[in-house]
Each structure stands twice: as C-alpha cells, then as structure tokens.
Design an enzyme around this catalytic site. Structure first.
Site, PDB file in Angstrom:
ATOM      1  N   ASP A 191       0.860  -1.283   0.014  1.00 36.77           N
ATOM      2  CA  ASP A 191      -0.011  -0.090  -0.087  1.00 36.77           C
ATOM      3  C   ASP A 191       0.827   1.121   0.021  1.00 36.77           C
ATOM      4  O   ASP A 191       2.168   1.030  -0.044  1.00 36.77           O
ATOM      5  CB  ASP A 191      -1.057  -0.041   1.232  1.00 36.77           C
ATOM      6  CG  ASP A 191      -2.458   0.685   0.793  1.00 36.77           C
ATOM      7  OD1 ASP A 191      -2.284   1.928   0.586  1.00 36.77           O
ATOM      8  OD2 ASP A 191      -3.418   0.204   1.064  1.00 36.77           O
ATOM      9  N   HIS A 254      -2.967   3.156  -4.338  1.00 41.60           N
ATOM     10  CA  HIS A 254      -2.346   2.646  -3.194  1.00 41.60           C
ATOM     11  C   HIS A 254      -0.714   2.046  -3.421  1.00 41.60           C
ATOM     12  O   HIS A 254      -0.504   1.172  -3.015  1.00 41.60           O
ATOM     13  CB  HIS A 254      -3.228   1.476  -2.640  1.00 41.60           C
ATOM     14  CG  HIS A 254      -4.516   2.174  -2.089  1.00 41.60           C
ATOM     15  ND1 HIS A 254      -4.535   2.658  -0.757  1.00 41.60           N
ATOM     16  CD2 HIS A 254      -5.840   2.012  -2.658  1.00 41.60           C
ATOM     17  CE1 HIS A 254      -6.025   2.763  -0.605  1.00 41.60           C
ATOM     18  NE2 HIS A 254      -6.590   2.846  -1.801  1.00 41.60           N
ATOM     19  N   GLU A 318     -10.044   2.499  -5.084  1.00 41.51           N
ATOM     20  CA  GLU A 318      -9.778   3.797  -4.806  1.00 41.51           C
ATOM     21  C   GLU A 318      -8.659   4.472  -5.763  1.00 41.51           C
ATOM     22  O   GLU A 318      -7.762   5.118  -5.367  1.00 41.51           O
ATOM     23  CB  GLU A 318      -9.343   4.137  -3.402  1.00 41.51           C
ATOM     24  CG  GLU A 318     -10.406   3.591  -2.438  1.00 41.51           C
ATOM     25  CD  GLU A 318     -10.070   3.927  -1.028  1.00 41.51           C
ATOM     26  OE1 GLU A 318     -11.029   4.475  -0.321  1.00 41.51           O
ATOM     27  OE2 GLU A 318      -8.929   3.512  -0.540  1.00 41.51           O
TER      28      GLU A 318
HETATM   29  C1  TNX Z   1     -10.640   1.855   1.791  1.00 41.07           C
HETATM   30  S1  TNX Z   1     -11.494  -0.851   1.482  1.00 41.07           S
HETATM   31  C2  TNX Z   1      -9.830   1.061   1.497  1.00 41.07           C
HETATM   32  C3  TNX Z   1      -8.546   1.034   2.145  1.00 41.07           C
HETATM   33  C4  TNX Z   1      -8.605   1.837   3.577  1.00 41.07           C
HETATM   34  C5  TNX Z   1     -10.081   1.596   4.053  1.00 41.07           C
HETATM   35  C6  TNX Z   1     -10.383   2.404   5.605  1.00 41.07           C
HETATM   36  C7  TNX Z   1     -10.603  -0.714   0.355  1.00 41.07           C
HETATM   37  C8  TNX Z   1     -10.885  -1.530  -0.803  1.00 41.07           C
HETATM   38  N1  TNX Z   1     -10.111   0.252   0.428  1.00 41.07           N
HETATM   39  O1  TNX Z   1      -7.550   1.381   1.542  1.00 41.07           O
HETATM   40  O2  TNX Z   1      -7.826   1.414   4.412  1.00 41.07           O
HETATM   41  O3  TNX Z   1     -10.959   2.459   3.276  1.00 41.07           O
HETATM   42  O4  TNX Z   1     -11.480   1.939   6.085  1.00 41.07           O
END
Ligand code: TNX
Length: 536
Positions: A191, A254, A318
């Site tokens: 990440d 990420h 994301e």
């Molecule tokens: C979203 S859940 C993310 C993570 C974060 C999390 C915090 C997901 C697929 N991605 O990178 O840690 O929210 O709740």
C-alpha cells in the site's frame, strides 16, 4: 454465614447448570443431535488413532486440546483404552464437511479432507469448553454433529502494509481464527505506507518501500517486510490449520511505496515522491508506461511462486484517476489511441494488460468491486470486469448494486460490505484508537451479527456468492494487541455469518455462546473488546 454459603452454592449451580455441550459452539453447527447413553470418558490410556498420515498434525492438536481441557495427557496405544478415531473418508461430500460422533466407547471425527477433520477437532474443543463440569471430570456428553459450511470462502484480512506485523504475530492471529473455522487469510501486502514482500528481482521495493518511516526503526511497527522464506513458512503454518493465504498487491492506486522505490513509474506530471514521503497520497502507477507492466509481470511471477493459493488479489480500489491519468499526457494519448471517452476505461486497459500475467501463472484474480457507472465518478471501473475476476463488495451502500451486477455478468462475489464487515470501524461510540484518520461509522457487535451474506435474496441469486471477509484495515492498528482488540468479538459474529445457515442463527443464542469463547480467547492472551453493551 450459612445463608451466604447456600446463596453462593445456588448461584454457582445455576451458572453451571446453564453450561452444557452446546454452550460454546461457535459458529453454530448446521446439525446437532443430542446422543443418548453414557458419557465418553477420557483417560491417560485413551488412544487417538488416525487412518492416514495426513492426520498427524490434527492428532497432535487433539492431544493438546485434551490436555488443556481435561488436564490429561493422552498416550494410550491400540487395544488399551477408549478410542478417539480420526478418519479421512473421501466418499464424504464437501471439502469441509465433518461428522463428529461421541458415544460411550468411541469418538469418531471424520471428513473428506484433513481440513474437515481439523474443523471437527475445533468443534470438539468447543464441546469441552462449554461443558465445563463434564470436562473437569474428563467426560464428553454423547452427541452427533454433522456439519458443513454455508459458504466455502470465509476470510479475514490483515493489513501489514500500513503497520508491519511480524510473522509470529500473524501466526498468533491464525491460531485464533481457526477456532472459528475461518479458512482464508488475505494479506494486504502493499500500500502507500509500505511494501512488505521480498521480490528478489527488485530489492529496491523492500529496501526503500518497506522502510518509509525514518523514525520507525528496523522491524518496528512502521518498517519491515517478509522474506520469501518467511512467507513460505507462514503458508505452511496456515495450511496445516486449513487456512489458505491469499496475497494482495494493491494496484494501480495505493502505490506510493512502489513509487518511492521507482518514482519514474508514476505519471510524469505528478509531484516527486520525495515531497510526499510519509503521507498517504493519491499517486498512481502510470497506465501509459510499459515499464509498469514489466515490473508487475515479474512481481506476480515471484508472488505466485510463494503462495500456492489459486487466487491473487490485485486491489483496484480507490484509484484517483482524475488527478493522475486524466492529467497525464501519456495516459491521455493512450485514451485517444484506444478511442476511450471516459478515463475509467483505462482501468479496463490497465487490468487487461495485468491479468494475463495472473493467468500465465495459473492463478485467478480478485479485485475490490468499484462501480464507475453507479456512484463513483472518479475512481471507478467500468463494468463489466473480465469474466474470470472474482470481486469483493465493500463500499458502504453499494453492495446491492455489486450483487446485481456480478450476478448479471457471472462473476463470483465475496461479501465484505462496509456496513457489517469493516473491522477497522469502532465497535462502540467513543471507542477509538489513539488516532484515526477518517470519520468512521460505528459497527457494533450486534450490527455485525445481523449480517446475512445473502442479503435475504432468493437462493438462485446467491449461487455466485463465494463467501465473506472481515477486513481489518491497518492505518490505526499499530500492533497485534490492537489487531485482535478490533477483530474480537466481531469476527465471531462474522464467522457465524459465513458458516451457519440463517435458520440456525439467533442473536440471543449467539450472545450466550459468546461469553465462554471470549473468556477462552482471553485465557490465550488475546486482547479482546468486552462487549459490555450487550449485557445492559
Ligand atoms: C478503503 S476498503 C480502503 C482502504 C482503507 C479503508 C479504511 C478498500 C478496498 N480500500 O485502503 O484502509 O477504506 O476503512
């Protein structure tokens, strides 16, 4: 004084009379029949027999459990004493289906695989844990349990990318999850904050990417990585206990830790990585840079060789495509060349180039389900995904859409909805870690328990659901004690959601079965949250 003694006696006997072989079964088995006749008696001469070498570990676990629960070390040899027989019976249907039968002279635990037999032993452990009076006398009540899970895939996810967790802590985590018949551990290995897996062809990934906090120290909670040998040992340890480890390499977002090692792999217009060190920022791998694909071709090859699981999770969540790809000349030229109208189509292009590497290594990909066409205008993926991708539903409010779309397009689906399965969310108002970096909804134990992975849909619309996953994101999770505190007891609720059919799930029953299990976890040094609210 006498009256006080009498009162105490009554209290103790009332509490104890509530304890029987059902008291600590969790997840509740799908078929339990009380037996008749006398109890099975464990003695030092009791014999543990196995009909296959593959059960050697299961037998040693059984002896450990008998010792722990009855105080007896069982060392009998054939023909001497009562028998506990472990059997692999390939004719039994279902990989995890086990039968546990307790009669006066004999306990039999059998299943089609050693893993199924192992689950039977975990159930026997809970029979002994619940039935305290009998166990103290080394007796086991007659019972017949014929049990198999509702869902094949029952996962917990750890995030050592955000805060590193040493191998011994991950093993400790596995020790607890198997009590509740979880069979998958997803390791979020990369990440923004860290790259945690040794890649021999690219030592910079860990030399730079695993040590991103200058104050963190070596192997501190912020810095550190797993060598390939360590990961293989972890895989072996997990497999012994019927747990498969699914690695996750999160791309194309990420990825700040990768970009710290290889800044040239970002879109040319993005700021230099040096400037953003230490922060979680929205940088991505450039979709228009061939070197990105070469790097991941090699990484996937090495990772595929470490983990025998047929699945590799590649993230896909994301991705801040507006800020990265949309503003990147190279990406825009690529869009033009391909005739794409929306930048989210580049996500399809990106994974279209990456997924063949997964297939070439004989694996299948999992991705977090993003829905550009529903509500996520900037970070989404344009459905449909490639046919062989398994998706995980996670975003608050979007699970019904993910269910519809995966059903329509024939994808397998893993259920990790933010509403029920996010173990990084607080368990009660005000119960926050020392820091947290996002406004999080409270997910109480009772909320977790209300999770029906089928969302109440007709059976024909549930066939594509592979199972469930509880996700413990690690931004605010500095060590294993915090890991288990956030995980338990909620992971007990999720375990029952994954294993037990809805008709056998009752909150009031779960609440009672919870207490001996919480006490047991505490006795094993597991930091758990006391769910005081459920007793009020
Ligand atoms: C979203 S859940 C993310 C993570 C974060 C999390 C915090 C997901 C697929 N991605 O990178 O840690 O929210 O709740």
């Amino acid at each position: 004084m006498k009256i006080r003694c009498l009162f105490f006696f009554l209290l103790v006997s009332m509490t104890l009379s509530a304890q029987d072989y059902l008291s600590a079964l969790l997840p509740m088995p799908n078929r339990v029949e009380p037996g008749s006749g006398e109890d099975f008696i464990v003695t030092p001469k009791t014999v543990v027999t196995v009909d296959s070498d593959s059960l050697a570990f299961a037998a040693s676990e059984l002896r450990r459990i008998l010792q722990e629960r009855t105080g007896l070390s069982v060392t009998g040899t054939a023909g001497e004493g009562s028998v506990i027989s472990l059997q692999v019976d390939p004719a039994m249907e279902g990989k995890e289906h086990y039968i546990l039968s307790v009669e006066r002279d004999r306990v039999v635990i059998k299943g089609a695989t050693p893993g199924a037999v192992y689950w039977g032993i975990m159930t026997l452990d809970q029979l002994l844990l619940g039935d305290v009076c009998r166990s103290a006398g080394a007796r086991i009540a007659p019972v017949y349990i014929d049990d198999a899970p509702r869902f094949a895939y029952r996962a917990l996810m750890l995030d050592p990318a955000r805060h590193f967790l040493p191998v011994k802590d991950v093993k400790f985590f596995i020790d607890q999850m198997v009590r509740y018949k979880y069979n998958v551990l997803q390791l979020h290995l990369t990440d923004d904050q860290g790259w945690r897996v040794e890649i021999r062809k690219y030592p910079a990934l860990t030399a730079v990417g695993a040590n991103r906090n200058p104050q963190g120290g070596n192997e501190g909670p912020d810095n550190g990585f797993y060598t390939q040998e360590e990961l293989k040992e972890l895989v072996r340890y997990a497999a012994e206990r019927n747990v498969e480890i699914v690695p996750e390499l999160d791309i194309p977002g990420h990825t700040v830790a990768v970009l710290a090692a290889f800044p040239e792999l970002g879109c040319p217009h993005t700021e230099s990585v040096q400037k953003v060190m230490g922060e979680t920022v929205n940088l991505m791998l450039c979709a228009g840079n061939d070197k990105v694909y070469k790097l991941y071709e090699d990484i996937i090859q090495e990772v595929a060789a470490i983990f025998p699981s047929k699945r590799i999770h590649l993230g896909g969540d994301e991705a801040i495509i507006e800020e990265n790809w949309m503003r990147c000349e190279r990406c825009r030229a690529l869009m033009k060349e391909k005739g794409y109208a929306k930048v989210s189509e580049l996500m399809g292009y990106f994974f279209g180039r990456i997924l063949p590497y997964v297939r070439d290594n004989g694996k299948e990909a999992i991705l977090w389900c993003e829905l550009d066409n529903i509500r996520m205008p900037v970070s989404g993926y344009l459905f449909p995904y490639p046919q062989d991708v398994t998706l995980v539903t996670w975003r608050y409010g979007l699970t019904p859409f993910c269910m519809d779309l995966t059903l329509q397009h024939g994808h397998q689906l893993i259920m990790a909805p933010g509403e029920y399965a996010y173990l990084d969310y607080p368990q009660w108002p005000g119960d926050l870690p020392e820091f947290n970096n996002w406004g999080m909804p409270v997910t109480s134990l009772e909320t977790c328990y209300r999770f029906d992975p089928g969302y109440g849909r007709p059976a024909t619309e549930q066939n594509h659901i592979l199972g469930i996953m509880g996700t413990l994101w690690g931004e605010a999770i500095k060590d294993i004690n915090r890991v288990t505190y956030m995980t338990y007891p909620r992971a007990l609720a999720l375990a029952e959601a994954g294993w037990t059919r809805m008709e056998f799930r009752k909150w009031d029953s779960f609440r009672e079965r919870l207490y001996p299990n919480l006490m047991n976890l505490m006795r094993h040094g597991v930091s758990v949250r006391a769910p005081f609210e459920i007793g009020r």
